[in-house]
Design a protein around this motif. Structure first.
Motif, mmCIF file in Angstrom:
data_model
loop_
_atom_site.group_PDB
_atom_site.id
_atom_site.type_symbol
_atom_site.label_atom_id
_atom_site.label_comp_id
_atom_site.label_asym_id
_atom_site.label_seq_id
_atom_site.Cartn_x
_atom_site.Cartn_y
_atom_site.Cartn_z
ATOM 1 N N ARG A 179 24.871 12.982 31.074
ATOM 2 C CA ARG A 179 24.980 12.117 29.903
ATOM 3 C C ARG A 179 26.226 12.484 29.110
ATOM 4 N NH1 ARG A 179 19.776 14.341 26.395
ATOM 5 N NH2 ARG A 179 20.629 16.425 25.905
ATOM 6 N N ARG A 184 30.901 15.058 29.138
ATOM 7 C CA ARG A 184 29.723 14.719 29.919
ATOM 8 C C ARG A 184 28.994 16.008 30.300
ATOM 9 N NH1 ARG A 184 30.518 9.902 34.042
ATOM 10 N NH2 ARG A 184 32.108 11.298 34.910
ATOM 11 N N TRP A 208 21.505 13.548 37.163
ATOM 12 C CA TRP A 208 21.704 12.728 35.962
ATOM 13 C C TRP A 208 22.561 13.524 34.978
ATOM 14 C CZ3 TRP A 208 20.485 7.717 35.096
ATOM 15 C CH2 TRP A 208 19.537 7.116 35.919
ATOM 16 N N GLN A 231 27.821 3.431 36.884
ATOM 17 C CA GLN A 231 28.623 2.982 35.752
ATOM 18 C C GLN A 231 28.028 3.399 34.418
ATOM 19 O OE1 GLN A 231 26.314 1.184 37.148
ATOM 20 N NE2 GLN A 231 25.195 0.355 35.402
ATOM 21 N N GLY A 232 26.808 3.887 34.422
ATOM 22 C CA GLY A 232 26.171 4.382 33.205
ATOM 23 C C GLY A 232 25.289 3.356 32.522
ATOM 24 N N GLU A 255 22.688 2.247 37.592
ATOM 25 C CA GLU A 255 21.665 2.711 36.659
ATOM 26 C C GLU A 255 21.097 1.540 35.872
ATOM 27 O OE1 GLU A 255 25.098 5.808 36.419
ATOM 28 O OE2 GLU A 255 24.848 3.628 36.498
ATOM 29 N N TRP A 274 29.377 8.073 41.643
ATOM 30 C CA TRP A 274 28.862 7.902 40.287
ATOM 31 C C TRP A 274 28.522 6.447 40.015
ATOM 32 C CZ3 TRP A 274 28.336 11.858 36.645
ATOM 33 C CH2 TRP A 274 28.827 13.103 37.049
ATOM 34 N N TYR A 332 24.461 8.740 33.186
ATOM 35 C CA TYR A 332 25.032 8.446 34.492
ATOM 36 C C TYR A 332 24.219 9.139 35.586
ATOM 37 C CZ TYR A 332 29.233 7.367 31.737
ATOM 38 O OH TYR A 332 30.122 6.855 30.830
ATOM 39 N N CYS A 333 24.056 8.465 36.703
ATOM 40 C CA CYS A 333 23.547 9.167 37.870
ATOM 41 C C CYS A 333 24.696 9.373 38.853
ATOM 42 C CB CYS A 333 22.393 8.427 38.536
ATOM 43 S SG CYS A 333 22.799 6.870 39.332
ATOM 44 N N CYS A 358 18.002 4.819 39.006
ATOM 45 C CA CYS A 358 19.288 4.896 39.696
ATOM 46 C C CYS A 358 19.033 4.404 41.118
ATOM 47 C CB CYS A 358 19.810 6.319 39.691
ATOM 48 S SG CYS A 358 21.277 6.587 40.705
ATOM 49 N N GLU A 406 30.031 18.197 37.030
ATOM 50 C CA GLU A 406 30.569 16.918 37.479
ATOM 51 C C GLU A 406 31.294 17.045 38.810
ATOM 52 O OE1 GLU A 406 32.305 15.838 33.223
ATOM 53 O OE2 GLU A 406 32.490 14.176 34.633
#
Length: 124
Positions: A38, A45, A36, A116-117, A6, A114, A95-96, A22, A108
């Motif tokens: 968050r 999350r 996506w 790393q944000g 990302e 995933w 995060y994607c 992403c 999730e």
């Protein structure tokens, strides 16, 4: 396996816009659904938006509808999250994630890979 990275986060003021990217490597991204999520400090999350690989259908969490837009450019192996009219409550690490198969997910556990944000901070 798919590696996701990302980018595009930052510090902005309320009302501003940001576009998150992403970018995938490792396998053909065009056959993956992408979401996506968050995570704000002290919170779990949460789902934000998703886009399917089959017909690019899009899905949004209620609080971002009309403000955020998810899109994809398969030629660039990239999915974008355009975020407009940002609010302080949008502050989080974004995060994607990707999943194969049919159908996007809003949990999730639906996703296999995933990133790393990237931090998004919206000041009031």
């Amino acid at each position: 396996q798919v590696q996701l990275v990302e980018s595009g986060g930052g510090l902005v003021q309320a009302g501003d816009s940001l576009r998150l990217s992403c970018t995938a490597s490792g396998r053909t991204f065009s056959s993956y659904n992408v979401g996506w999520f968050r995570q704000a400090p002290g919170k779990e999350r949460e789902f934000v938006a998703a886009i399917s690989w089959s017909d690019s259908s899009t899905y949004y969490e209620d609080s971002v509808k009309g403000r955020f837009t998810i899109s994809r450019d398969n030629a660039k192996n990239t999915v974008y999250l355009q975020m407009n009219s940002l609010k302080p409550e949008d502050t989080a690490v974004y995060y994607c994630a990707s999943k194969g198969g049919y159908g996007v997910g809003t949990h999730e556990r639906d996703y296999d890979y995933w990133g790393q944000g990237t931090q998004v901070t919206v000041s009031s």
